[in-house]
Enzyme design. Structure first.
Site, PDB file in Angstrom:
ATOM      1  N   HIS A 123      31.604  28.630  71.601  1.00 10.42           N
ATOM      2  CA  HIS A 123      31.307  28.940  73.002  1.00 10.42           C
ATOM      3  C   HIS A 123      32.556  29.341  73.790  1.00 10.42           C
ATOM      4  O   HIS A 123      32.443  29.902  74.879  1.00 10.42           O
ATOM      5  CB  HIS A 123      30.590  27.761  73.681  1.00 10.42           C
ATOM      6  CG  HIS A 123      31.467  26.599  74.020  1.00 10.42           C
ATOM      7  ND1 HIS A 123      31.552  25.472  73.233  1.00 10.42           N
ATOM      8  CD2 HIS A 123      32.294  26.377  75.062  1.00 10.42           C
ATOM      9  CE1 HIS A 123      32.383  24.610  73.788  1.00 10.42           C
ATOM     10  NE2 HIS A 123      32.857  25.136  74.897  1.00 10.42           N
ATOM     11  N   ASP A 153      28.941  25.242  66.498  1.00  4.46           N
ATOM     12  CA  ASP A 153      29.844  25.613  67.596  1.00  4.46           C
ATOM     13  C   ASP A 153      31.290  25.710  67.119  1.00  4.46           C
ATOM     14  O   ASP A 153      32.221  25.339  67.826  1.00  4.46           O
ATOM     15  CB  ASP A 153      29.736  24.629  68.763  1.00  4.46           C
ATOM     16  CG  ASP A 153      30.276  25.227  70.071  1.00  4.46           C
ATOM     17  OD1 ASP A 153      30.450  26.458  70.122  1.00  4.46           O
ATOM     18  OD2 ASP A 153      30.541  24.462  71.006  1.00  4.46           O
ATOM     19  N   SER A 229      37.944  22.407  75.370  1.00  2.05           N
ATOM     20  CA  SER A 229      37.033  22.853  74.313  1.00  2.05           C
ATOM     21  C   SER A 229      37.795  23.619  73.236  1.00  2.05           C
ATOM     22  O   SER A 229      38.551  24.542  73.530  1.00  2.05           O
ATOM     23  CB  SER A 229      35.945  23.754  74.898  1.00  2.05           C
ATOM     24  OG  SER A 229      35.060  23.021  75.696  1.00  2.05           O
TER      25      SER A 229
END
Length: 469
Positions: A123, A153, A229
């Site tokens: 993402h 992911d 992230s």
């Protein structure tokens, strides 16, 4: 004078006799207590106890070595994407002449090899037209997307650096323990090279069991915020045990819990991308029983520790090994299985043809079988709420060799009302479907703002067109 002396003598003698009689016959004996500081009884032990540190040893922890070992291997990732749409109110009236709007996103990444391979979250780079990576020494490189897996992911990038790069070695996430100290290294809020510490709060955490992704996150209370992230979760030895991925928050910022993809899963995804170009998924071949159904309530399944098999997938390794509906899986190899996410996370790190030792209970007996994982022929289409699979030779004959994929079941309550199980999905958005890989490719390239149109055929050859908004 003699008379006075005699009187004084008699008085003294009488007082002495009276005092002596009192001491002998009337006064009670008294106990004299001497004050003294007493030491407690010492009980010997067979292990040393330091008198200079707390018994839990927290003061002995030193994160500096792990931080120094990893901080230079975590990078800042910037992605640029061009999106269509109006930039101002004037574009609504006069058009934007094909101009797009530039969006910049940032995150983190982890260097995993000297020659410049970098792991990040899918993402972080999804939809990007340009990716740049900045190292801890402020050098900036253009990065190439090698491959990605939206399901886990995880994405893999590559940069071409002049010199060998500092990297972090993968650790074994299966051996991590609840309560173990970990460090989160990343770039929250564009603040580069930030290190936070916490403990592993839980393992195999599934944040949304209804989405069908079978997540198995490592949960930690190390502070993770937007920008973290794709960053590293490392143990006190500086080994990579997770890729920081998500937080749960009503504000969008850290409130106490964060989640990381286990390193064993990330490593397997990376190896698959490098070797095969895509992720190879091994299939055990079981369905989990619905623990909230009336059947489960009647049989007390909510209290079961393990995975209750609600069904067996046809032509799967589980079927070949003789597993049956009603068995309760307790262990895979040396890993204790308490819930379905434990099982899913372990299998996620395996490939087709890997052999897994399954320990399960059946009718009060504990049994063990070796199960050979098979290539996953099934796919959950989250956008449609359906599970599909590649048809067997027998199923192709039923549909007179018509190309398409079989709808095996509905994974959303809404779609279960349409009685689509066993039908053949032959087309999505006007494109022919032959295998589940076609389904994945078509949906990945589909415009999310547009309706999804599918064509379905039943055993009699009757076609049905469904529109998903």
């Amino acid at each position: 004078m003699k008379k006075i002396a005699s009187l004084l003598f008699v008085s003294i003698l009488g007082g002495a006799l009276t005092l002596g009689a009192y001491k002998v016959f009337i006064e009670k004996p008294q106990t004299v207590v001497q004050s003294e500081d007493l030491q407690p009884t010492m009980i010997p032990t067979n292990y040393p106890i330091s008198t200079n540190a707390p018994i839990n040893g927290v003061s002995d922890l030193d994160f500096t070595a792990a931080a120094e070992k990893t901080v230079n291997a975590v990078v800042h990732v910037k992605n640029t994407k061009i999106t269509s749409g109006s930039n101002s109110i004037f574009d609504l009236f006069y058009g934007n002449s094909g101009r797009g709007r530039t969006q910049i996103g940032t995150g983190s990444g982890v260097i995993i090899s000297q020659d410049g391979y970098i792991v990040t979250n899918n993402h972080v780079i999804d939809g990007s037209t340009e990716i740049q990576v900045k190292l801890n020494n402020n050098k900036v490189y253009d990065a190439k997307l090698v491959g990605a897996d939206p399901n886990t992911d995880i994405a893999l990038l590559k940069i071409e650096a002049e010199d060998p790069l500092t990297y972090i070695a993968f650790g074994d996430s299966d051996t991590t323990k609840i309560g173990e100290w970990v460090l989160a290294v990343g770039n929250p809020f564009n603040l580069t090279s930030t290190v936070t510490a916490g403990i592993i709060s839980a393992k195999a955490r599934d944040l949304n069991e209804a989405d069908g992704k079978n997540q198995a996150f490592i949960q930690t209370d190390a502070a993770v915020n937007p920008g973290n992230s794709g960053g590293a979760l490392v143990n006190t030895r500086g080994e990579l045990v997770g890729i920081n991925t998500a937080i749960t928050s009503q504000t969008g910022s850290y409130v106490g819990y964060s989640f990381a993809v286990p390193s064993n899963i990330a490593k397997k995804v990376v190896e698959d991308i490098l070797e095969f170009g895509n992720v190879q998924k091994g299939l055990l071949g079981i369905y989990q029983a619905n623990l909230y159904s009336e059947f489960a309530e009647q049989n007390g399944l909510r209290e079961i520790e393990g995975v209750y098999i609600g069904g067996i997938v046809e032509d799967s390794g589980a079927e070949d090994a003789g597993l049956k509906e009603g068995d309760v899986i307790k262990r895979l190899d040396n890993l204790k299985i308490k819930k379905f996410s434990d099982l899913a996370g372990y299998i996620e790190a395996k490939r087709p043809n890997d052999v897994v030792e399954v320990t399960f209970e059946r009718n009060g007996k504990t049994l063990t079988r070796e199960v050979t994982l098979k290539k996953n022929q099934r796919m959950t289409i989250q956008e449609l709420g359906l599970e599909v699979k590649n048809p067997s030779t027998k199923e192709r004959k039923v549909f007179k060799k018509q190309k398409g994929v079989i709808i095996t079941r509905s994974v959303s309550p809404y779609m279960s009302n349409y009685d689509l199980e066993g039908k053949l999905l032959v087309e999505i958005n006007g494109e022919e479907v032959i295998t589940i890989e076609d389904v994945r490719a078509i949906l990945q390239n589909a415009d999310p703002r547009e309706n999804t149109v599918v064509v379905i055929i039943d055993e009699n050859g009757e076609r049905e067109r469904l529109i998903f908004r």
